[in-house]
Design a protein around this motif. Structure first.
Motif, short mmCIF file in Angstrom:
data_model
loop_
_atom_site.label_atom_id
_atom_site.label_comp_id
_atom_site.label_asym_id
_atom_site.label_seq_id
_atom_site.Cartn_x
_atom_site.Cartn_y
_atom_site.Cartn_z
N GLY A 123 -5.62 -29.06 20.83
CA GLY A 123 -6.27 -28.90 19.72
C GLY A 123 -6.11 -30.20 19.04
O GLY A 123 -5.84 -31.22 19.60
N LYS A 124 -6.82 -30.47 17.65
CA LYS A 124 -6.90 -31.77 17.24
C LYS A 124 -5.54 -32.43 16.74
O LYS A 124 -4.69 -31.44 16.31
N LEU A 125 -5.29 -33.73 16.97
CA LEU A 125 -3.91 -34.17 16.72
C LEU A 125 -3.49 -33.72 15.23
O LEU A 125 -2.51 -33.53 14.75
N GLU A 126 -4.49 -33.77 14.40
CA GLU A 126 -4.11 -33.67 12.89
C GLU A 126 -3.73 -32.23 12.57
O GLU A 126 -2.90 -32.06 11.76
N ASP A 127 -4.25 -31.25 13.53
CA ASP A 127 -3.68 -29.85 13.48
C ASP A 127 -2.47 -29.47 14.07
O ASP A 127 -1.76 -28.75 13.69
N ILE A 128 -2.35 -30.30 15.14
CA ILE A 128 -0.98 -30.11 15.87
C ILE A 128 0.27 -30.24 15.17
O ILE A 128 1.22 -29.61 15.20
N VAL A 129 0.11 -31.42 14.21
CA VAL A 129 1.21 -31.70 13.53
C VAL A 129 1.72 -30.90 12.04
O VAL A 129 2.62 -31.05 11.66
N VAL A 130 0.62 -30.03 11.97
CA VAL A 130 0.63 -29.30 10.52
C VAL A 130 1.99 -28.39 10.97
O VAL A 130 2.13 -27.69 11.83
N GLY A 131 2.79 -28.27 9.63
CA GLY A 131 3.98 -27.54 9.64
C GLY A 131 5.34 -28.10 10.36
O GLY A 131 6.21 -27.50 10.55
N ARG A 132 5.13 -29.35 11.02
CA ARG A 132 6.30 -30.13 11.30
C ARG A 132 7.39 -30.10 10.65
O ARG A 132 8.72 -29.85 11.03
N GLU A 133 7.38 -29.83 9.19
CA GLU A 133 8.67 -30.16 8.37
C GLU A 133 9.33 -28.83 8.45
O GLU A 133 10.67 -28.56 8.19
N ASP A 134 8.67 -27.71 9.04
CA ASP A 134 9.41 -26.50 9.65
C ASP A 134 10.32 -26.39 10.61
O ASP A 134 11.03 -25.63 11.14
#
Length: 280
Positions: A144-155
């Protein structure tokens, strides 16, 4: 014998000059352990074949008096074989087996999951010339796109921290994986945390994480090899409502890491198992 006590190391670097590869970090620590100075050849992902004269497309690589040695395990074994009079890195062959097991566990438990949290920073901190390569290859590797992969990392970050309890348990009763002094097991594992510090744009571990003592001592080794100004502080993760405990604040000792020296040594554990109060 290394001329002027120097061995040439081909590095894999970020824009800041900090090393990004955990494997190169392990060899930097290994060379420090052996007491060598390093003649570092800088560079990033792009142009490795050109820099090494076609010798390799992967790093680390060292050159010792004209002899090329590739691969982070082969380099450590070479250093022990060629310089047996200097402090040993691996020693008994069982140490390599144990190291590969625990390192594999750490990659599955934390390094891989951390990559999903920091892959965008991994790209953004790379040399400008490497951005396209990192974007394309990591997107392909991770789906996937790198910007999408990091989404939700705070969880995800709190759970990754909580999953490191096995490492904490070992280091609560041992200074190093090498016992009283570090060995190549420590270097391999510290290399993973140095990689983390190279890419972490938000903290991964609590400020009071029990791992901090081992990590601080490890980063300070050999004149502070792990204190490059381009590295981030990996401590400062805060637990939010609903997050798992970032680490076990009240660890219980069981047979994995506690010796039985008679009934008194196991009394509290036995009482806990039976649900009984511990008599004073």
């Amino acid at each position: 014998m290394a001329e002027n006590n120097k061995i040439t190391l081909y590095d894999l670097q970020l824009e800041s000059g900090a090393t990004i590869s955990p494997f190169v970090w392990a060899i930097k620590l290994a060379l420090g352990h052996k007491g060598f100075d390093m003649d570092v050849v800088p560079g990033g992902f792009t142009g490795i074949m050109e820099r090494t004269g076609g010798k390799t497309e992967r790093l680390p690589a060292i050159v010792d008096d004209g002899e090329w040695v590739l691969d982070s395990w082969l380099i450590a074994e070479y250093l022990d074989e060629k310089y047996p009079d200097r402090p040993t890195l691996i020693g008994d062959p069982s140490i390599k087996v144990s190291a590969q097991f625990i390192e594999g566990w750490l990659w599955g438990t934390a390094v891989g999951p951390w990559m999903t949290c920091y892959v965008k920073s991994y790209r953004d901190r790379s040399l400008q010339v490497d951005h396209e390569y990192v974007t394309e290859t990591r997107a392909r590797m991770m789906g996937g796109k790198l910007e999408d992969i990091v989404v939700g990392r705070e969880d995800r970050l709190p759970q990754i921290s909580a999953n490191l309890e096995l490492l904490r348990g070992t280091l609560r009763s041992n200074d190093w994986f090498g016992g009283e002094a570090p060995n190549y097991v420590d270097h391999r594992l510290l290399g993973c945390f140095l990689w983390l510090a190279s890419v972490a744009d938000t903290p991964a571990l609590a400020s009071d994480d029990p791992l901090r003592d081992w990590l601080d001592r490890g980063f300070d080794l050999y004149g502070g090899l792990g204190r490059h100004p381009g590295l981030s502080d990996i401590f400062g993760l805060e637990q939010r409502p609903g997050d798992p405990e970032l680490f076990d604040h009240n660890p219980r000792e069981f047979g994995l890491n506690k010796r039985n020296t008679g009934p008194e040594s196991t009394r509290a554990e036995t009482a806990a198992i039976k649900g009984e109060a511990v008599n004073a």
